[in-house]
Design a protein around this motif. Sequence first.
Motif, PDB file in Angstrom:
ATOM      1  N   TYR A 266      50.045  27.549  15.230  1.00  0.00           N
ATOM      2  CA  TYR A 266      50.675  27.176  16.468  1.00  0.00           C
ATOM      3  C   TYR A 266      49.590  27.529  17.543  1.00  0.00           C
ATOM      4  CZ  TYR A 266      53.739  26.397  20.324  1.00  0.00           C
ATOM      5  OH  TYR A 266      54.339  26.075  21.310  1.00  0.00           O
ATOM      6  N   PRO A 267      49.453  26.717  18.494  1.00  0.00           N
ATOM      7  CA  PRO A 267      49.905  25.598  18.620  1.00  0.00           C
ATOM      8  C   PRO A 267      49.280  24.140  17.952  1.00  0.00           C
ATOM      9  CG  PRO A 267      48.414  25.886  20.656  1.00  0.00           C
ATOM     10  CD  PRO A 267      48.386  27.192  19.394  1.00  0.00           C
ATOM     11  N   PHE A 268      48.137  24.508  17.146  1.00  0.00           N
ATOM     12  CA  PHE A 268      47.559  23.604  16.364  1.00  0.00           C
ATOM     13  C   PHE A 268      47.820  23.924  14.932  1.00  0.00           C
ATOM     14  CE2 PHE A 268      44.958  24.257  19.937  1.00  0.00           C
ATOM     15  CZ  PHE A 268      45.324  23.082  20.767  1.00  0.00           C
ATOM     16  N   SER A 269      49.103  23.565  14.312  1.00  0.00           N
ATOM     17  CA  SER A 269      49.253  23.727  12.795  1.00  0.00           C
ATOM     18  C   SER A 269      48.556  22.842  12.126  1.00  0.00           C
ATOM     19  CB  SER A 269      50.907  23.711  12.688  1.00  0.00           C
ATOM     20  OG  SER A 269      51.544  24.456  13.562  1.00  0.00           O
ATOM     21  N   ALA A 270      47.768  21.732  12.538  1.00  0.00           N
ATOM     22  CA  ALA A 270      46.986  20.647  11.825  1.00  0.00           C
ATOM     23  C   ALA A 270      45.890  20.206  12.589  1.00  0.00           C
ATOM     24  CB  ALA A 270      47.981  19.492  11.463  1.00  0.00           C
ATOM     25  N   ALA A 271      44.939  19.696  12.063  1.00  0.00           N
ATOM     26  CA  ALA A 271      43.899  19.165  12.730  1.00  0.00           C
ATOM     27  C   ALA A 271      44.039  17.611  13.060  1.00  0.00           C
ATOM     28  CB  ALA A 271      42.779  19.366  11.991  1.00  0.00           C
ATOM     29  N   TRP A 272      44.921  17.077  12.118  1.00  0.00           N
ATOM     30  CA  TRP A 272      45.190  15.606  12.252  1.00  0.00           C
ATOM     31  C   TRP A 272      46.328  15.322  11.433  1.00  0.00           C
ATOM     32  CZ3 TRP A 272      40.126  16.819  10.801  1.00  0.00           C
ATOM     33  CH2 TRP A 272      40.013  16.951   9.180  1.00  0.00           C
ATOM     34  N   SER A 273      46.927  14.175  11.949  1.00  0.00           N
ATOM     35  CA  SER A 273      48.384  13.688  11.027  1.00  0.00           C
ATOM     36  C   SER A 273      48.521  12.306  10.485  1.00  0.00           C
ATOM     37  CB  SER A 273      49.690  13.804  12.168  1.00  0.00           C
ATOM     38  OG  SER A 273      49.711  15.262  12.616  1.00  0.00           O
ATOM     39  N   TYR A 274      49.055  12.040   9.459  1.00  0.00           N
ATOM     40  CA  TYR A 274      49.232  10.765   8.872  1.00  0.00           C
ATOM     41  C   TYR A 274      50.744  10.485   8.776  1.00  0.00           C
ATOM     42  CZ  TYR A 274      44.349  11.337   7.993  1.00  0.00           C
ATOM     43  OH  TYR A 274      43.021  11.457   7.954  1.00  0.00           O
ATOM     44  N   PHE A 275      51.072   9.034   8.744  1.00  0.00           N
ATOM     45  CA  PHE A 275      52.378   8.689   8.826  1.00  0.00           C
ATOM     46  C   PHE A 275      52.778   9.124   7.381  1.00  0.00           C
ATOM     47  CE2 PHE A 275      51.788   6.519  12.516  1.00  0.00           C
ATOM     48  CZ  PHE A 275      52.936   6.564  13.099  1.00  0.00           C
ATOM     49  N   LYS A 276      54.081   9.555   7.174  1.00  0.00           N
ATOM     50  CA  LYS A 276      54.912   9.708   5.819  1.00  0.00           C
ATOM     51  C   LYS A 276      55.043   8.228   5.198  1.00  0.00           C
ATOM     52  CE  LYS A 276      57.216  13.837   7.145  1.00  0.00           C
ATOM     53  NZ  LYS A 276      58.257  14.799   7.270  1.00  0.00           N
ATOM     54  N   PRO A 277      55.742   8.254   3.823  1.00  0.00           N
ATOM     55  CA  PRO A 277      55.996   6.924   3.543  1.00  0.00           C
ATOM     56  C   PRO A 277      57.242   6.199   3.964  1.00  0.00           C
ATOM     57  CG  PRO A 277      55.889   8.754   1.858  1.00  0.00           C
ATOM     58  CD  PRO A 277      55.105   9.329   2.940  1.00  0.00           C
TER      59      PRO A 277
END
Length: 530
Positions: free
Chosen positions: A466-477
């Motif tokens: 936190y606050p950047f738990s990820a560098a990028w995201s993708y949609f779930k199926p």
Amino acid sequence: MMQGILWVTLVVTVTLATAFSDPSDDDCLDIAVIGGGIGGAYTGWRLRDRGLSISVFEYSDRVGGRLFSAELPVAPGTYLDFGGMRFRASVHTTLNRTATEIGLTIIPFKQGYGIPDETLWYTRGKRMRNTDLGTRRVPYNLDEDERKDPDILIRELLKNNVNISSSSFLSLEELYSLTTTDGTPLYKMTIDNFYGRYASREAYNYVLDTSGWAEAVGPQGALKVLKVYLPHSGGTGQSEEFQTIEGGMGRVPQTLMEKFLKASASHKLHLNHQLMRMEKRQTGGYNLRFRKTQTTEGVTTPVQTSTSDVTMCARKVVLAAQKECIQEIDFPEFKNNPEIVKNLDSVLGFPAGRIYLAYNTKWWKNGNPDITHSKSDLPNRQTYDWSTGTNNVSIIMASYHDGDFAHYWRELSQFGTPIPGSLPGVNAVTDVVKKRAEKYLSAIYNVSQADIPEAVGGAMMLWDKYPFSAAWSYFKPGFDERQVRDVVYKPSPSDHVYIVSNSWAADDMQGWSEGSLRAVDAVIAKYFSG
């Protein structure tokens, strides 16, 4: 301030807890922007000349978010990008236009995505060149029809097993109408499920190991692979040269923020403020309850005192933050609405990180004079021959990794002591991390670890907390991004609360700064045009 961190001097207004304990309607901001990354800075800049009172609230002590650049003192004249580091002018048109308009210098990013003829592959203990891919020289027991360059293999798997009827660009409507040969809607499948049906396990490992990315496979929606490897509207334009910003990509949000603040005395930046709760006011607008934070050597933590919370009032709120940050805000209008909760949770986050090491010689060029980039199945995943300072000290990006490897390096970073010449605090490279990285570099570049000279400096950043738990995201199926995005821009129809984030960005822009800028433009055009 960390030594060597690039920073634009900003006029910062410091709020006091007693000043905003019970704000009146007259004290209400027109707009509160939550998040000081490129999305928040761009929002302020876009709205700067409308005669509004706007404040940007940032969790940490710096502007930029994941666009974070630093100069390494042991190699003068160099900069390191820890987050976004490149873009394509014809695809990332908003970023290109904005950087030009605010006076930044756009320069070539020579490393590109890794030039094929200058890329070394190292998997299962074997070094390979571009010409080896797709031949029997790869160390994988592939079926005969799978023995192809991995990019070609993925494209053929899609074309042979999905009802793609056109070789031209595919719109989102066409993408969401695609099915596999057995009639399953592609958008309802995970990438792993697609490979599990139509590729051997060896082909799966081949794709994973040679892609350089953990997110080449996994539980995210299978449409992600199709978007990357087949033509569609808004693709990343793989053939075009990459660009970057002179002095580092971090200059974009910093300069936007500087120009926003200079545009009006009513514009403010409040660093070290974490939004905890939003409450609707009976007279309209929202009370925003912030917890003050403190940042020490790049690590930001809440201030645990009875006077650490402040309350401010805003008529409208723009959330320019990652999915996980938005989900943690206590806002009953979001929390108590199952449909909003579901849409906010429609994407998966991928952590990532980078490690840089500096040396007095480019030892990795010994025997590899034409190599500028490598991909491997080792935990450092990708490397780049980065840059050389005016004093001839050279820097290698010793690791560019994502997925679970971010946690691997996080654990290692807790051990040892910072190496000489390392950036301090959260950006420090310990002797344990350096030694482990050099072990992998030794294997990749075929140089004995004993022959690697002593590093004279280093720096690293991990986007996994936190606050950047990820560098990028993708949609779930199973989620239709068209419907989700329309909801996410303004989740509650009766509230003036908006989301501008690349977590749900359109056109394969979830891993790019362009995604945040397009979200801002969409929200402003639809809801702030009057």
